[in-house]
Design an enzyme around this catalytic site. Structure first.
Site, PDB file in Angstrom:
ATOM      1  N   GLU A 171      37.427  -1.299  29.940  1.00  0.00           N
ATOM      2  CA  GLU A 171      37.265   0.070  30.438  1.00  0.00           C
ATOM      3  C   GLU A 171      35.936   0.281  31.155  1.00  0.00           C
ATOM      4  O   GLU A 171      35.489   1.421  31.333  1.00  0.00           O
ATOM      5  CB  GLU A 171      37.400   1.058  29.272  1.00  0.00           C
ATOM      6  CG  GLU A 171      38.749   0.988  28.583  1.00  0.00           C
ATOM      7  CD  GLU A 171      38.831   1.926  27.388  1.00  0.00           C
ATOM      8  OE1 GLU A 171      38.873   3.156  27.608  1.00  0.00           O
ATOM      9  OE2 GLU A 171      38.834   1.444  26.245  1.00  0.00           O
TER      10      GLU A 171
ATOM     11  N   SER B 253      42.533   3.505  27.599  1.00  0.00           N
ATOM     12  CA  SER B 253      42.784   3.764  29.018  1.00  0.00           C
ATOM     13  C   SER B 253      44.078   3.136  29.513  1.00  0.00           C
ATOM     14  O   SER B 253      44.194   2.739  30.671  1.00  0.00           O
ATOM     15  CB  SER B 253      41.607   3.283  29.890  1.00  0.00           C
ATOM     16  OG  SER B 253      40.464   4.049  29.621  1.00  0.00           O
TER      17      SER B 253
ATOM     18  N   TYR C  17      43.778   8.114  36.125  1.00  0.00           N
ATOM     19  CA  TYR C  17      42.515   8.003  36.835  1.00  0.00           C
ATOM     20  C   TYR C  17      42.608   8.044  38.354  1.00  0.00           C
ATOM     21  O   TYR C  17      41.593   8.176  39.018  1.00  0.00           O
ATOM     22  CB  TYR C  17      41.816   6.694  36.424  1.00  0.00           C
ATOM     23  CG  TYR C  17      41.519   6.641  34.948  1.00  0.00           C
ATOM     24  CD1 TYR C  17      40.600   7.515  34.376  1.00  0.00           C
ATOM     25  CD2 TYR C  17      42.175   5.743  34.116  1.00  0.00           C
ATOM     26  CE1 TYR C  17      40.331   7.483  33.024  1.00  0.00           C
ATOM     27  CE2 TYR C  17      41.906   5.698  32.764  1.00  0.00           C
ATOM     28  CZ  TYR C  17      40.986   6.563  32.221  1.00  0.00           C
ATOM     29  OH  TYR C  17      40.721   6.534  30.885  1.00  0.00           O
TER      30      TYR C  17
ATOM     31  N   ARG D  87      38.597  13.120  20.947  1.00  0.00           N
ATOM     32  CA  ARG D  87      39.860  13.630  21.477  1.00  0.00           C
ATOM     33  C   ARG D  87      40.990  12.996  20.680  1.00  0.00           C
ATOM     34  O   ARG D  87      40.978  11.793  20.407  1.00  0.00           O
ATOM     35  CB  ARG D  87      40.000  13.266  22.957  1.00  0.00           C
ATOM     36  CG  ARG D  87      40.952  14.169  23.729  1.00  0.00           C
ATOM     37  CD  ARG D  87      41.229  13.660  25.123  1.00  0.00           C
ATOM     38  NE  ARG D  87      42.142  12.520  25.077  1.00  0.00           N
ATOM     39  CZ  ARG D  87      41.920  11.365  25.690  1.00  0.00           C
ATOM     40  NH1 ARG D  87      40.824  11.157  26.386  1.00  0.00           N
ATOM     41  NH2 ARG D  87      42.800  10.386  25.593  1.00  0.00           N
TER      42      ARG D  87
ATOM     43  N   ASP E 255      45.092  12.395  20.517  1.00  0.00           N
ATOM     44  CA  ASP E 255      46.339  12.416  21.281  1.00  0.00           C
ATOM     45  C   ASP E 255      47.512  12.659  20.336  1.00  0.00           C
ATOM     46  O   ASP E 255      47.593  12.071  19.255  1.00  0.00           O
ATOM     47  CB  ASP E 255      46.532  11.101  22.023  1.00  0.00           C
ATOM     48  CG  ASP E 255      45.464  10.875  23.090  1.00  0.00           C
ATOM     49  OD1 ASP E 255      44.842  11.865  23.520  1.00  0.00           O
ATOM     50  OD2 ASP E 255      45.250   9.713  23.490  1.00  0.00           O
TER      51      ASP E 255
ATOM     52  N   GLU F 275      46.640   8.744  18.398  1.00  0.00           N
ATOM     53  CA  GLU F 275      45.395   7.989  18.348  1.00  0.00           C
ATOM     54  C   GLU F 275      44.209   8.920  18.551  1.00  0.00           C
ATOM     55  O   GLU F 275      44.358  10.080  18.944  1.00  0.00           O
ATOM     56  CB  GLU F 275      45.370   6.865  19.376  1.00  0.00           C
ATOM     57  CG  GLU F 275      45.472   7.312  20.815  1.00  0.00           C
ATOM     58  CD  GLU F 275      45.515   6.125  21.780  1.00  0.00           C
ATOM     59  OE1 GLU F 275      44.428   5.737  22.265  1.00  0.00           O
ATOM     60  OE2 GLU F 275      46.613   5.589  22.025  1.00  0.00           O
TER      61      GLU F 275
ATOM     62  N   ASN G  53      40.237   9.150  20.273  1.00  0.00           N
ATOM     63  CA  ASN G  53      39.251   8.595  21.197  1.00  0.00           C
ATOM     64  C   ASN G  53      37.883   9.137  20.798  1.00  0.00           C
ATOM     65  O   ASN G  53      37.673  10.363  20.799  1.00  0.00           O
ATOM     66  CB  ASN G  53      39.571   9.016  22.634  1.00  0.00           C
ATOM     67  CG  ASN G  53      40.882   8.437  23.108  1.00  0.00           C
ATOM     68  OD1 ASN G  53      40.931   7.340  23.628  1.00  0.00           O
ATOM     69  ND2 ASN G  53      41.965   9.177  22.913  1.00  0.00           N
TER      70      ASN G  53
ATOM     71  N   GLY H 282      36.884  10.058  27.914  1.00  0.00           N
ATOM     72  CA  GLY H 282      36.534  10.013  29.319  1.00  0.00           C
ATOM     73  C   GLY H 282      35.900  11.309  29.790  1.00  0.00           C
ATOM     74  O   GLY H 282      36.243  12.397  29.316  1.00  0.00           O
TER      75      GLY H 282
END
Length: 327
Positions: A29, A163, A229, A267, A269, A282, A284, A288
């Site tokens: 990443e 990612s 992205y 974060r 998900d 999951e 994070n 990002g």
């Protein structure tokens, strides 16, 4: 659902001292991390913070060591935006704690656990929190058997990447061969996971507050690396749900974050089953912060712009905050 963030605790950027914005590194990443890091650095500089860029952990160690020799070059705290690898697996966090340098994001335990999707899901199961059915595939294991056990459709992904690196969407038998080829060369564990079709959501966490959910609606079949992205046609609906359902998804995300040993910011998900049930997917721990990223979009719904969000994240490294090591 009405919600407000507490007011910032400080207004003088001098309280942060000299801030290393840690980005780049050597994980898969890297490019996303560099993009996020440049944005964070610009935002902190715009608020008067004495911030500078550091590419990777060895360079951070050098900066801290140089600072011990020359006080004007000291590192007072780290804004960690090093996605994946040692930036999110507890290595960076343990290093900073050993060096006595405060850092953003969850601590050693939460970071190490949540980079491993399989172990995170096992913790959620033990805590009685909902997550999609899955099968663990050890290095060299039988991926075909795991897929048969779950039944199509499934996702196959590395347990410890982010990612959408190495993610395969398998809807029919013909989709399996690329995943098998990847598995033969990949040295780590893989996760085969039930595909849920009721919608994809994410919830940012900032301290003790779950931000408004975002429903992600890609133009293509699923939210892959391109949709995250590069594409400009992915839709982000915020808040993603209404009324009681919005309250439910935020509460679930915060519960999942805490159960995984996380504090500070991150974060979570979440996917929705076709029957409407919400499932944790999951966490994070260094989300990002690119122009396409989701935590800034959610914070904006509460009137918090990008630079103010970075400021609030950095505040968590000060005494009384909710981040990792604190000053």
């Amino acid at each position: 659902m009405t919600q407000q963030l507490p007011s910032p605790r400080f207004s003088d950027p001098a309280v942060f001292g000299r801030v290393a914005v840690l980005m780049g590194g050597t994980s898969a990443e890297r490019e996303v991390s560099l993009d996020s890091g440049r944005n964070v650095l610009d935002a902190l500089l715009s608020r008067g913070v004495d911030a500078f860029a550091v590419d990777g952990i060895p360079a951070l160690v050098d900066a801290v060591r140089d600072g011990h020799v020359e006080r004007a070059r000291r590192v007072d705290r780290v804004f960690n935006i090093l996605h994946g690898g040692d930036g999110e697996n507890g290595v960076l966090q343990g290093l900073c704690e050993a060096l006595g340098v405060p850092y953003t994001g969850p601590g050693v335990l939460g970071s190490a656990l949540t980079l491993d999707k399989i172990r995170t899901k096992q913790v959620w199961q033990a805590a009685g929190l909902p997550t999609a059915r899955f099968a663990r595939v050890p290095a060299g294991g039988d991926l075909s058997a795991a897929v048969r056990e779950l039944g199509l459709p499934v996702f196959v992904k590395p347990s410890s990447e982010g990612s959408s690196v190495g993610v395969f969407r398998i809807v029919e038998e013909g989709d399996l061969e690329p995943a098998l080829e990847f598995a033969r060369a990949y040295p780590g564990e893989l996760l085969a996971e039930q595909m849920l079709t009721g919608g994809e959501f994410t919830v940012g966490i900032l301290g003790d507050v779950a931000l408004p959910s975002i429903r992600i609606v890609p133009a293509g079949e699923w939210y892959d690396y391109h949709a995250k992205y590069i594409a400009e046609d992915t839709q982000y609906l915020c808040p993603g749900l209404d009324g009681d359902q919005e309250a439910e998804i935020r509460a679930l995300a915060l519960d999942g974050f805490r159960a995984a040993g996380c504090t500070g910011w991150g974060r979570v998900d979440v996917m929705r089953h076709a029957d409407g049930g919400l499932m944790l997917m999951e966490v994070n721990t260094a989300p990002g912060m690119t122009s396409h990223s989701l935590v800034p979009k959610a914070a904006e719904q509460l009137g918090v712009d990008y630079a103010s969000l970075c400021w609030r994240v950095l505040e968590q490294t000060l005494a009384g905050g909710m981040g990792g090591a604190q000053a």
